[in-house]
Design a protein around this motif. Structure first.
Motif, PDB file in Angstrom:
ATOM      1  N   ILE A 251       0.839  -1.206   0.000  1.00 55.67           N
ATOM      2  CA  ILE A 251       0.000   0.000   0.000  1.00 55.67           C
ATOM      3  C   ILE A 251       0.867   1.247   0.000  1.00 55.67           C
ATOM      4  CG2 ILE A 251      -1.929  -1.137   1.164  1.00 55.67           C
ATOM      5  CD1 ILE A 251      -0.079   1.366   3.224  1.00 55.67           C
ATOM      6  N   ASP A 252       0.285   2.348  -0.414  1.00 51.65           N
ATOM      7  CA  ASP A 252       0.836   3.685  -0.227  1.00 51.65           C
ATOM      8  C   ASP A 252      -0.231   4.503   0.481  1.00 51.65           C
ATOM      9  OD1 ASP A 252       3.378   3.394  -1.408  1.00 51.65           O
ATOM     10  OD2 ASP A 252       2.528   3.631  -3.420  1.00 51.65           O
ATOM     11  N   TYR A 253       0.124   5.700   0.898  1.00 50.24           N
ATOM     12  CA  TYR A 253      -0.905   6.558   1.477  1.00 50.24           C
ATOM     13  C   TYR A 253      -0.670   8.004   1.080  1.00 50.24           C
ATOM     14  CZ  TYR A 253       2.286   7.907   5.327  1.00 50.24           C
ATOM     15  OH  TYR A 253       3.332   8.392   6.086  1.00 50.24           O
ATOM     16  N   VAL A 254      -1.770   8.723   1.006  1.00 52.72           N
ATOM     17  CA  VAL A 254      -1.761  10.131   0.601  1.00 52.72           C
ATOM     18  C   VAL A 254      -2.393  10.954   1.717  1.00 52.72           C
ATOM     19  CG1 VAL A 254      -2.663  11.810  -1.059  1.00 52.72           C
ATOM     20  CG2 VAL A 254      -1.960   9.521  -1.840  1.00 52.72           C
ATOM     21  N   VAL A 255      -1.693  11.989   2.161  1.00 54.77           N
ATOM     22  CA  VAL A 255      -2.277  12.939   3.103  1.00 54.77           C
ATOM     23  C   VAL A 255      -2.840  14.089   2.283  1.00 54.77           C
ATOM     24  CG1 VAL A 255      -1.886  14.468   5.064  1.00 54.77           C
ATOM     25  CG2 VAL A 255      -0.628  12.309   4.904  1.00 54.77           C
ATOM     26  N   PRO A 256      -4.167  14.218   2.193  1.00 59.94           N
ATOM     27  CA  PRO A 256      -4.743  15.294   1.369  1.00 59.94           C
ATOM     28  C   PRO A 256      -4.410  16.668   1.943  1.00 59.94           C
ATOM     29  CG  PRO A 256      -6.448  14.241   2.677  1.00 59.94           C
ATOM     30  CD  PRO A 256      -5.213  13.426   2.870  1.00 59.94           C
ATOM     31  N   ASP A 257      -4.422  17.673   1.078  1.00 63.83           N
ATOM     32  CA  ASP A 257      -4.110  19.031   1.534  1.00 63.83           C
ATOM     33  C   ASP A 257      -5.075  19.493   2.617  1.00 63.83           C
ATOM     34  OD1 ASP A 257      -1.983  19.191  -0.168  1.00 63.83           O
ATOM     35  OD2 ASP A 257      -2.985  20.435  -1.671  1.00 63.83           O
ATOM     36  N   ASP A 258      -6.352  19.157   2.460  1.00 65.78           N
ATOM     37  CA  ASP A 258      -7.365  19.523   3.446  1.00 65.78           C
ATOM     38  C   ASP A 258      -7.759  18.281   4.235  1.00 65.78           C
ATOM     39  OD1 ASP A 258      -7.521  22.220   2.543  1.00 65.78           O
ATOM     40  OD2 ASP A 258      -8.807  21.567   0.887  1.00 65.78           O
ATOM     41  N   THR A 259      -7.401  18.250   5.494  1.00 72.90           N
ATOM     42  CA  THR A 259      -7.746  17.097   6.328  1.00 72.90           C
ATOM     43  C   THR A 259      -7.833  17.548   7.777  1.00 72.90           C
ATOM     44  OG1 THR A 259      -7.258  14.752   6.752  1.00 72.90           O
ATOM     45  CG2 THR A 259      -5.390  16.276   6.759  1.00 72.90           C
ATOM     46  N   ILE A 260      -8.270  16.642   8.629  1.00 71.96           N
ATOM     47  CA  ILE A 260      -8.534  17.005  10.020  1.00 71.96           C
ATOM     48  C   ILE A 260      -7.465  16.437  10.949  1.00 71.96           C
ATOM     49  CG2 ILE A 260      -9.950  14.986  10.637  1.00 71.96           C
ATOM     50  CD1 ILE A 260     -11.938  17.007  11.966  1.00 71.96           C
ATOM     51  N   LEU A 261      -7.151  17.181  11.991  1.00 68.00           N
ATOM     52  CA  LEU A 261      -6.254  16.703  13.035  1.00 68.00           C
ATOM     53  C   LEU A 261      -7.035  15.789  13.967  1.00 68.00           C
ATOM     54  CD1 LEU A 261      -3.395  16.942  14.369  1.00 68.00           C
ATOM     55  CD2 LEU A 261      -4.413  18.703  15.843  1.00 68.00           C
TER      56      LEU A 261
END
Length: 356
Positions: A251-261
């Protein structure tokens, strides 16, 4: 003294009514009576929250590995944790909170969302001042990410990418999993960040859930479902994605520009042992905060987070549950996740998903 470590249990306990078989005073009386009768010095047995018994740790599903392999062993090597043993339970946050309310023994609770902790406060199991420290009762952070197949073959980078034709989404069920609530609040908030109205953001949630091919009971179960081959993208904790990569998953993962803490609360219960309280305090030490980081979680200690900033970049559109666009957990839980009248509940009912 030889330190003993009890292997954590894999399943959550079922609620069994009273928290322990007898009141502590009764057990002391029985032990004393036996000591007199037998002419032996008998020490009173502690309950799960007594000084002599194991620390009953109840937590949401995803941090099981870091507790088992890192945090508990490290605490046992300290003077405060000398000879400490643990009895652990991991599962969906909402289910765990309800189990403790029903009588499941607990000295230390770590849940994924504040409303699950507030339910224990309302039940008199956790003190109302559990947040009164410099970290506001939060032991680690994370962010909502997109877990994708190796190489990201469908080129999924933004929230809008997830609702393109043919994209299959996996996310847990919001009526058992706190992680699922974080996922949907991240999706909703991202739309507000893009300038959309609340009605448009809610419509996006509906479309996103229409793309969901599976909604397992917990974040961990959702990860297992995804790595088992179902879906194109998993909405998940960043920490789960990091752990899955370490485990060799493709797998890979992407942290979107708009996301929640994601801020996860922890507390000891009102009748917890001193050793359980010491364990909670240990989790905020630089040593433990680094162990959280090593396990894929964002430290709440700013100095430790700074040492790991390359591993945990800050998304440009990062927001919190308390941003005005969402209004905090009390408002979100009522408006979105009330099983009877919440907007998400209505969407899920229309899709035939359980809201029980």
């Amino acid at each position: 003294m030889r330190v003993r470590f009890r292997k954590p249990e894999k399943r959550a306990w079922k609620g069994e009514g009273p928290r322990g078989p007898w009141p502590r005073a009764s057990r002391i009386g029985i032990a004393a009576a036996l000591a007199v009768a037998l002419g032996l010095g008998v020490a009173a047995c502690g309950s799960s929250s007594g000084s002599g018994g194991p620390i009953s740790l109840v937590a949401y599903s995803t941090p099981e590995t870091v507790y088992d392999k890192a945090l508990i062993p490290a605490f046992q090597k300290t003077s405060q944790g000398d000879a400490a043993t643990f009895k652990t339970s991991f599962g969906p946050s909402g289910d765990q909170s309800r189990a403790v309310q029903a009588g499941q023994p607990a000295d230390y609770v770590h849940l994924s969302i504040e409303p699950d902790m507030q339910a224990l406060v309302d039940a008199g199991i956790v003190d109302s001042n559990w947040q009164d420290n410099q970290f506001h009762g939060i032991v680690q952070d994370s962010v909502v990410t997109f877990v994708v197949r190796k190489g990201n073959p469908k080129n999924l980078h933004t929230w809008d990418d997830l609702v393109k034709p043919g994209v299959q989404v996996v996310t847990p069920n919001v009526f058992s999993s706190g992680g699922a609530k974080w996922n949907l609040m991240a999706a909703y908030g991202s739309q507000i960040e893009e300038g959309k109205s609340p009605a448009q953001a809610l419509a996006f949630l509906k479309t996103l859930l229409e793309h969901a091919v599976a909604q397992p009971g917990s974040a961990s179960d959702a990860l297992t479902t995804f790595t088992g081959g179902k879906g194109d993208v998993l909405l998940s904790y960043e920490s789960d994605a990091i752990e899955a990569q370490k485990a060799g998953e493709s797998i890979d993962y992407v942290v979107p520009d708009d996301t929640i803490l994601i801020e996860t609360p922890a507390a000891t219960t009102t009748d917890a042992s001193t050793q359980a309280q010491d364990f909670l305090k240990f989790l905020w030490t630089p040593q433990a905060q680094q162990l959280w980081a090593d396990g894929g979680y964002r430290p709440v200690d700013k100095s430790v987070l700074a040492k790991n900033k390359s591993k945990f970049p800050v998304p440009p559109g990062l927001f919190t549950i308390n941003d005005p666009s969402i209004g905090g957990w009390e408002k979100a839980n009522s408006e979105f996740f009330d099983p009877e009248n919440g907007s998400v509940a209505n969407i899920e009912k229309d899709l035939g998903v359980s809201t029980g």
